[in-house]
Scaffold this active site. Structure first.
Site, PDB file in Angstrom:
ATOM      1  CD  GLU A  76      -3.106   1.121   1.443  1.00 47.89           C
ATOM      2  OE1 GLU A  76      -3.592   0.182   2.074  1.00 47.89           O
ATOM      3  OE2 GLU A  76      -3.764   1.922   0.769  1.00 47.89           O
ATOM      4  CG  ASP A  77       1.432   2.929   3.252  1.00 47.14           C
ATOM      5  OD1 ASP A  77       0.463   3.224   2.543  1.00 47.14           O
ATOM      6  OD2 ASP A  77       1.370   2.757   4.478  1.00 47.14           O
TER       7      ASP A  77
END
Ligand code: MN
Length: 722
Positions: A76-77
């Site tokens: 996600e990051d």
């Protein structure tokens, strides 16, 4: 910051075991990915995955789950991809990281209770693996613990989501300790004033309560003295703030008045000990009617088991006593996670004691026959929220549909009008066939076209009764219209032969007369009956012109002419080549021809085109000729399944141009009992030969049999439909 060795220790695995290696590798990967990132608190981002992994190790989760905890934010990051994770940590971990990422991407927006319920179900349905939910809960727990660093409006949104979605999920999974902490943390941000008040009140009463708890525990111990009972432990546990708060709100009493702010637990070795202790307690102190609950025999849905009773205890104080085994106590705190404490990939769920837990019991039985843990997880997921899928509208509202629902079901669930005019659908931004089955988390956009009407074929795949009834009604209405149109045509023709027309009849009093005399409810119905061949035009004509019989006497008694013949004014060919292999719009006996452009075969999707004077021409649904055709002239047609008629088709077979090849190809046809009615051969410059064969086959399957046989022959380069 938490150290990785702490996590490995907590998991209880040997430092050089494969499990420890997996954890260490995941840690290194995560540290690399998150290098340089900071949390809102200013601390290194890595502390978050470490804390999440630690929570998972405390819950006793297996190595793959703890590893997922360490990796859960990398995709996600950071730049990491699922493929990289799969390559380094295997399929199971990759699937779980992907699951956590997907759930994190959906955002809960509406506050309506129904929406929350659906959203919750969707989160569950989206988690391919139940362990994904446990990672998500651990993730949320750590984020809630550090929520103070967020801006006020974000705090409230996240707390709301936690209270509405994640705390109930933890409850559903029986993870009491996690639920309590999530609720108390959310409470603190959602109702800060009440929270502070509660905490003060509880603290004020703390010394008195501690004293009361200690004394009562002693009293209970004393009561058991001399009894032949094996007691492992007795303790008093204060209820958590949020549950006390809810109780106060509900009962409108003060904190000093709630006797069950403390529950006393008696822990015993076996299930039968639970009942012995209960009997003994009830013989010592008078039970309050209606307060006894047997969650041992009838566990809560989340697997919670215990005996609960409230008695008039020492000093006439009411005390709540919960009696349970050590395993039940463990289950009450950790719930689902307790069952999925894997050790080296082996579910501890296989041990005998956990067999006793309510809704899991059945699943355990399945597991005896199904050894694959993935399959087991899948069945647990189904058990939680079985026959449903949860999908999004373009605006983000969640719609609940039965499993197997298609785009058409979705369209009808949005609005009948949308269903009736739907012409296409996009799922997650991509065009898909209307019959496509939906998966939880899909975002669906329905395209509509006012000129479209439901197709009879839809009935083959829709699963909701709403869609089914609406489609059936619409199809019937259209078929009625078609029948009326055919009837009008026929009657007009018959009337013209007698010097009148349909419109003349419609504007005269005779219209009512024939309707009545032929026992029809309306003139429209009369026309439809003619169209359906249930009433002849002669009957009408004779009614109108009784003195002049229109048929020569010898013709009377002959069967009524077929509809096709009457409709298109020509004799039906005896056993026309394709005579009756197709049914038009529910009507039998319409004159059919097959378009040469695409030569449809039974098994292929087809559509009819009404051509004036030539009957209905049947094309393949994807035939390019249809693009220019008038859509208003299209009619629904379907294959009749019980005919043995042969359909002509052309096959183009490209072969090497070498001697004998044509003979080989022809013998392949012969072996399949197929007569070639036409063949041609053309040699190309590149040394290949293009052969075209025309022959009759029964259906698509038979054609596939021929082409796949040809494809396996040496020297055959390509086989195509010509
Ligand atoms: Mn996270």
């Amino acid at each position: 910051m938490r150290r990785i060795t702490e996590i490995i220790d907590r998991m209880g695995v040997a430092p050089n075991s494969p499990a420890a290696d997996l954890i260490t590798a995941s840690y290194i990967f995560s540290a690399k990915c998150h290098a340089g990132q900071l949390r809102k608190s200013g601390e290194p981002y890595l502390m978050h995955p470490l804390e999440v992994a630690f929570i998972l190790s405390e819950l006793g989760m297996d190595a793959a789950t703890v590893s997922t905890g360490l990796l859960h934010d990398t995709v996600e990051d950071t730049h990491a991809t699922i493929d990289e994770i799969e390559e380094q940590f295997g399929h199971a971990v990759a699937i779980m990281v992907d699951g956590v990422t997907k759930i994190s991407q959906i955002q809960f927006t509406t506050a309506a209770e129904k929406a929350a319920e659906n959203f919750r179900k969707m989160v569950v349905a989206m988690a391919q693996d139940i362990r994904v939910l446990i990672v998500k809960l651990a993730d949320r727990l750590h984020n809630m613990r550090t929520l103070e660093h967020m801006k006020a409006n974000k705090q409230r949104r996240i707390a709301r989501e936690t209270m509405d979605i994640y705390a109930p999920l933890a409850d559903r999974l029986g993870m009491n300790a996690v639920k309590i902490e999530l609720q108390d943390l959310s409470f603190q941000y959602l109702q800060p004033n009440s929270y502070d008040q509660m905490r003060q009140d509880v603290e004020e009463h703390l010394p008195a309560r501690d004293k009361y708890v200690a004394e009562t525990v002693q009293e209970i111990h004393a009561a058991f003295e001399g009894a032949e009972l094996e007691i492992l432990d007795i303790y008093g546990r204060a209820k958590h703030l949020y549950s006390i708060f809810m109780k106060l709100e509900k009962k409108g009493v003060s904190i000093a008045e709630i006797y069950d702010a403390v529950a006393f637990r008696v822990i015993v070795p076996t299930v039968s000990d639970c009942y012995s202790v209960l009997g003994y307690v009830h013989s010592k102190w008078r039970p309050i009617p209606g307060r006894f609950k047997d969650f041992v025999a009838l566990p809560k849905q989340n697997g919670y088991q215990s005996l609960h009773t409230t008695v008039v205890g020492p000093n006439r104080q009411l005390i709540e006593i919960q009696i349970r085994t050590t395993e039940m106590d463990e289950m009450a705190e950790r719930g689902f996670a307790a069952h999925f404490a894997y050790k080296e990939g082996q579910p501890s769920a296989s041990d005998e004691d956990s067999m006793a837990f309510g809704w899991l019991r059945q699943l355990m039985e399945w597991q005896n026959t199904v050894r694959d843990p993935n399959e087991f997880m899948e069945s647990v997921r189904h058990e939680l929220f079985h026959e449903e899928v949860f999908v999004f509208t373009p605006k983000g509202a969640v719609v609940q549909l039965p499993r197997g629902a298609t785009c058409v079901d979705f369209a009808f669930s949005v609005h009948t009008e949308v269903g009736l005019t739907c012409s296409g659908a996009k799922v997650n931004g991509r065009m898909v066939p209307l019959r496509s089955k939906l998966k939880s988390g899909d975002r669906i956009e329905v395209l509509t076209d006012k000129r479209r009407t439901p197709n009879r074929e839809w009935l083959d795949f829709v699963v909701t009764s709403r869609a089914r009834t609406r489609i059936r009604a619409a199809v019937r209405k259209r078929e009625d219209e078609q029948a009326r149109e055919v009837g009008s045509n026929l009657l007009d023709r018959a009337l013209r032969a007698n010097g009148s027309t349909l419109s003349k009849l419609e504007n005269s009093d005779d219209k009512a007369m024939v309707t009545l005399k032929l026992k029809q409810n309306s003139f429209d119905e009369l026309l439809a009956q003619i169209g359906l061949n249930k009433l002849t035009t002669d009957a009408v004509v004779q009614m109108l012109y009784p003195a002049e019989p229109t048929l020569p006497p010898q013709a009377i008694g002959e069967p009524a002419p077929g509809l096709a013949e009457r409709l298109f004014g020509r004799k039906k060919k005896p056993l026309a080549q394709h005579g009756s292999s197709v049914v038009v719009g529910g009507l039998d006996d319409v004159f059919i021809t097959f378009a040469n452009c695409c030569s449809p075969l039974p098994g292929e999707r087809i559509v009819g085109h009404v051509s004036t004077g030539r009957g209905v021409r049947v094309h393949r649904l994807n035939c390019s000729e249809l693009h220019n055709a008038d859509p208003a002239r299209q009619v629904e047609v379907r294959w009749r399944i019980d005919t043995d008629l042969l359909h002509q088709v052309r096959l183009r077979v490209v072969t090497d141009d070498k001697p004998g090849i044509l003979a080989q190809v022809s013998s392949a046809f012969e072996n399949l009992n197929i007569n070639i009615s036409e063949a041609s051969c053309r040699v190309r410059d590149d040394g290949s030969a293009v052969n075209t064969f025309r022959f009759g086959v029964r259906d698509l399957e038979a054609l596939h049999a021929v082409s796949s046989r040809l494809r396996t022959m040496s020297g055959v380069l390509r086989v195509d439909r010509a």
